[in-house]
Structure formats: C-alpha cells, structure tokens
Design a protein around this motif. Structure first.
Motif, PDB file in Angstrom:
ATOM      1  N   VAL A  65      -1.644  17.161   7.748  1.00  0.00           N
ATOM      2  CA  VAL A  65      -0.487  17.318   8.465  1.00  0.00           C
ATOM      3  C   VAL A  65       0.728  17.809   7.232  1.00  0.00           C
ATOM      4  O   VAL A  65       0.675  17.152   5.900  1.00  0.00           O
ATOM      5  CB  VAL A  65       0.241  16.232   9.324  1.00  0.00           C
ATOM      6  N   SER A  66       1.449  18.801   7.683  1.00  0.00           N
ATOM      7  CA  SER A  66       2.577  19.315   6.650  1.00  0.00           C
ATOM      8  C   SER A  66       3.505  17.924   6.502  1.00  0.00           C
ATOM      9  O   SER A  66       3.890  17.461   7.584  1.00  0.00           O
ATOM     10  CB  SER A  66       3.312  20.555   7.043  1.00  0.00           C
TER      11      SER A  66
ATOM     12  N   LEU B 175       7.540  18.625   9.156  1.00  0.00           N
ATOM     13  CA  LEU B 175       7.063  19.113  10.804  1.00  0.00           C
ATOM     14  C   LEU B 175       8.108  19.724  11.213  1.00  0.00           C
ATOM     15  O   LEU B 175       9.433  19.387  11.094  1.00  0.00           O
ATOM     16  CB  LEU B 175       6.518  17.883  11.575  1.00  0.00           C
TER      17      LEU B 175
ATOM     18  N   ALA C 228       7.505  18.882  16.930  1.00  0.00           N
ATOM     19  CA  ALA C 228       6.155  18.269  16.505  1.00  0.00           C
ATOM     20  C   ALA C 228       6.452  16.646  16.184  1.00  0.00           C
ATOM     21  O   ALA C 228       7.260  16.302  15.094  1.00  0.00           O
ATOM     22  CB  ALA C 228       5.469  18.980  15.630  1.00  0.00           C
ATOM     23  N   THR C 229       5.843  15.617  16.624  1.00  0.00           N
ATOM     24  CA  THR C 229       6.123  14.265  16.256  1.00  0.00           C
ATOM     25  C   THR C 229       4.598  13.846  15.870  1.00  0.00           C
ATOM     26  O   THR C 229       3.541  13.890  16.757  1.00  0.00           O
ATOM     27  CB  THR C 229       6.502  13.447  17.416  1.00  0.00           C
ATOM     28  N   LEU C 230       4.425  13.065  14.747  1.00  0.00           N
ATOM     29  CA  LEU C 230       3.108  12.461  14.470  1.00  0.00           C
ATOM     30  C   LEU C 230       3.084  11.118  15.347  1.00  0.00           C
ATOM     31  O   LEU C 230       3.995  10.125  15.279  1.00  0.00           O
ATOM     32  CB  LEU C 230       3.195  12.175  12.796  1.00  0.00           C
TER      33      LEU C 230
ATOM     34  N   LEU D 247      -0.846  14.973  16.826  1.00  0.00           N
ATOM     35  CA  LEU D 247       0.736  15.338  16.908  1.00  0.00           C
ATOM     36  C   LEU D 247       1.027  15.333  18.463  1.00  0.00           C
ATOM     37  O   LEU D 247       0.131  15.901  18.997  1.00  0.00           O
ATOM     38  CB  LEU D 247       0.866  16.520  16.153  1.00  0.00           C
TER      39      LEU D 247
ATOM     40  N   ILE E  63       3.323  17.570  20.868  1.00  0.00           N
ATOM     41  CA  ILE E  63       4.170  18.591  20.711  1.00  0.00           C
ATOM     42  C   ILE E  63       5.162  18.613  22.074  1.00  0.00           C
ATOM     43  O   ILE E  63       4.621  18.488  23.353  1.00  0.00           O
ATOM     44  CB  ILE E  63       3.219  19.946  20.822  1.00  0.00           C
TER      45      ILE E  63
ATOM     46  N   LEU F 185       0.365  26.905  15.438  1.00  0.00           N
ATOM     47  CA  LEU F 185       0.813  25.660  15.254  1.00  0.00           C
ATOM     48  C   LEU F 185      -0.048  25.008  13.827  1.00  0.00           C
ATOM     49  O   LEU F 185       0.968  24.490  13.246  1.00  0.00           O
ATOM     50  CB  LEU F 185      -0.071  24.759  16.517  1.00  0.00           C
TER      51      LEU F 185
ATOM     52  N   ARG G 267       2.468  26.037  10.931  1.00  0.00           N
ATOM     53  CA  ARG G 267       3.694  25.251  11.032  1.00  0.00           C
ATOM     54  C   ARG G 267       3.481  23.550  10.915  1.00  0.00           C
ATOM     55  O   ARG G 267       4.346  23.073  10.489  1.00  0.00           O
ATOM     56  CB  ARG G 267       4.412  25.426  12.353  1.00  0.00           C
ATOM     57  N   CYS G 268       2.264  23.324  11.149  1.00  0.00           N
ATOM     58  CA  CYS G 268       2.155  21.773  11.140  1.00  0.00           C
ATOM     59  C   CYS G 268       0.846  21.354   9.982  1.00  0.00           C
ATOM     60  O   CYS G 268       1.085  20.302  10.019  1.00  0.00           O
ATOM     61  CB  CYS G 268       1.838  21.412  12.435  1.00  0.00           C
TER      62      CYS G 268
END
Length: 83
Positions: A8-9, A12, A16-18, A28, A30, A64, A67-68
């Motif tokens: 994961v980046s 985020l 997006a939430t881990l 994640l 979304i 996705l 970006r993620c």
C-alpha cells in the motif's frame, strides 16, 4: 467496496482507508460515495455497449493500483461496472 493489494502507498487518497494488513495482503475500504472517487469513475467511464455507460473493471483496477499501491499478478475476468 473492498480492494486488496500486496503493498500500500503511504499516501492514500481520501476515499481509501486501510482496514487490515498482513505480511502478504492489505485490505482497503473504498468509499465509493466520496466526490473524488466519483470523479475518478466519471473520468474512466465510456460507452461499454450502445447506450450504456460504465467502467471496465480492468480500467478501474489499474486506476486503483496507480493511486493506492501494488498488486501481484492476479487473473481476473473482464467485466464492467455500470455508473
């Protein structure tokens, strides 16, 4: 919507939430109602059949991942998401 990655980046997007992380998999959540995510969908939308506008799942997954984070090689069936 849930999205699964191998890495994961650290930065985020706001939609997006881990939600969980193991050594091999990151989950994640979304928020598909977030305005920025809706803007992403609108940017990917195209006419997938005459008179039907949607987003190809491959295009959404690629966006996705961009970006993620990153994902290993995962086979998938080509499908579309209507917007």
């Amino acid at each position: 919507m849930k999205f699964y990655l191998t890495n994961v980046s650290p930065n985020l997007p706001p939609w997006a939430t881990l939600t969980s992380q193991t050594p091999n998999l990151v989950e994640l959540e979304i928020n598909d109602n977030h305005p920025d995510f809706q803007s992403l969908l609108n940017g990917l939308a195209s006419e997938i059949q005459p008179g039907i506008v949607g987003v190809k799942s491959a295009d959404l997954c690629e966006a996705l991942v961009d970006r993620c984070g990153s994902v290993g090689s995962v086979p998938f069936k080509e499908t579309s998401i209507l917007v």
